[in-house]
Motif scaffolding. Structure first.
Motif, PDB file in Angstrom:
ATOM      1  N   TYR A   3       0.810  -1.210   0.000  1.00 42.83           N
ATOM      2  CA  TYR A   3       0.000   0.000   0.000  1.00 42.83           C
ATOM      3  C   TYR A   3       0.848   1.267   0.000  1.00 42.83           C
ATOM      4  O   TYR A   3       0.329   2.369   0.018  1.00 42.83           O
ATOM      5  N   ASP A   4       2.176   1.090  -0.046  1.00 37.48           N
ATOM      6  CA  ASP A   4       3.057   2.254   0.012  1.00 37.48           C
ATOM      7  C   ASP A   4       4.018   2.280  -1.169  1.00 37.48           C
ATOM      8  O   ASP A   4       4.244   1.283  -1.836  1.00 37.48           O
ATOM      9  N   THR A   6       7.878   3.820  -1.437  1.00 42.56           N
ATOM     10  CA  THR A   6       8.885   4.290  -0.489  1.00 42.56           C
ATOM     11  C   THR A   6      10.237   4.455  -1.159  1.00 42.56           C
ATOM     12  O   THR A   6      10.624   3.641  -1.993  1.00 42.56           O
ATOM     13  N   GLN A  93       7.653   8.042   2.430  1.00 42.01           N
ATOM     14  CA  GLN A  93       6.615   7.091   2.027  1.00 42.01           C
ATOM     15  C   GLN A  93       5.338   7.809   1.643  1.00 42.01           C
ATOM     16  O   GLN A  93       4.931   8.770   2.300  1.00 42.01           O
ATOM     17  N   LEU A  95       1.198   6.854   0.151  1.00 40.81           N
ATOM     18  CA  LEU A  95       0.211   5.812  -0.088  1.00 40.81           C
ATOM     19  C   LEU A  95       0.159   5.540  -1.585  1.00 40.81           C
ATOM     20  O   LEU A  95       0.121   6.486  -2.388  1.00 40.81           O
ATOM     21  N   ASP A  96       0.175   4.286  -1.978  1.00 44.12           N
ATOM     22  CA  ASP A  96       0.039   3.935  -3.389  1.00 44.12           C
ATOM     23  C   ASP A  96      -1.379   4.296  -3.823  1.00 44.12           C
ATOM     24  O   ASP A  96      -2.356   3.753  -3.297  1.00 44.12           O
TER      25      ASP A  96
END
Length: 134
Positions: A3-4, A6, A93, A95-96
């Protein structure tokens, strides 16, 4: 599911925060809020932790398009950007944005998520490029 998105930088924390702000601005994201998690936890709980800041970033055009598709999407907008110490490095980071589509299953959000991904990836790439130059 990741979900990230980075990147890790070999720069000091304050420089990483400043560069992150600049990289996001170059991609049309303004910083609406800043939460110094380290200071907050120290003040409220007397808890010591590594440097950790949450920047509330917003690209108004992308937010508008997403909200026009689904008013509840504000819960999932990729607004939080975390800059934190990770050992002797600094992690940045985001959020995707694809998470919005995956969780809602709304294909109408796909173009917004794709553009947000492109802009956020460009910001992260700018951070690593700036580090390589210094």
């Amino acid at each position: 599911m990741r979900y990230d998105r980075t990147v890790h930088l070999d720069t000091d924390f304050a420089t990483a925060v400043a560069r992150t702000r600049d990289a996001l601005a170059a991609q049309g994201f303004g910083i609406l809020t800043e939460i110094d998690v380290t200071a907050t936890l120290k003040a409220k709980l007397d808890h010591d932790m590594e440097d950790y800041v949450i920047l509330g970033a917003c690209n108004p055009g992308l937010a508008h398009r997403a909200l026009d598709t689904d008013r509840g999407i504000g819960l999932l907008l990729p607004c939080n950007v975390v800059v934190r110490r990770d050992g002797d490095r600094t992690a940045v980071q985001v959020l995707d944005p694809g998470t919005m589509v995956a969780l809602t299953e709304l294909d109408a959000l796909r173009p917004v998520a794709e553009e947000a991904t492109s802009r956020l990836d460009a910001a992260l790439a700018a951070l690593t490029a700036a580090e390589a130059e210094s």
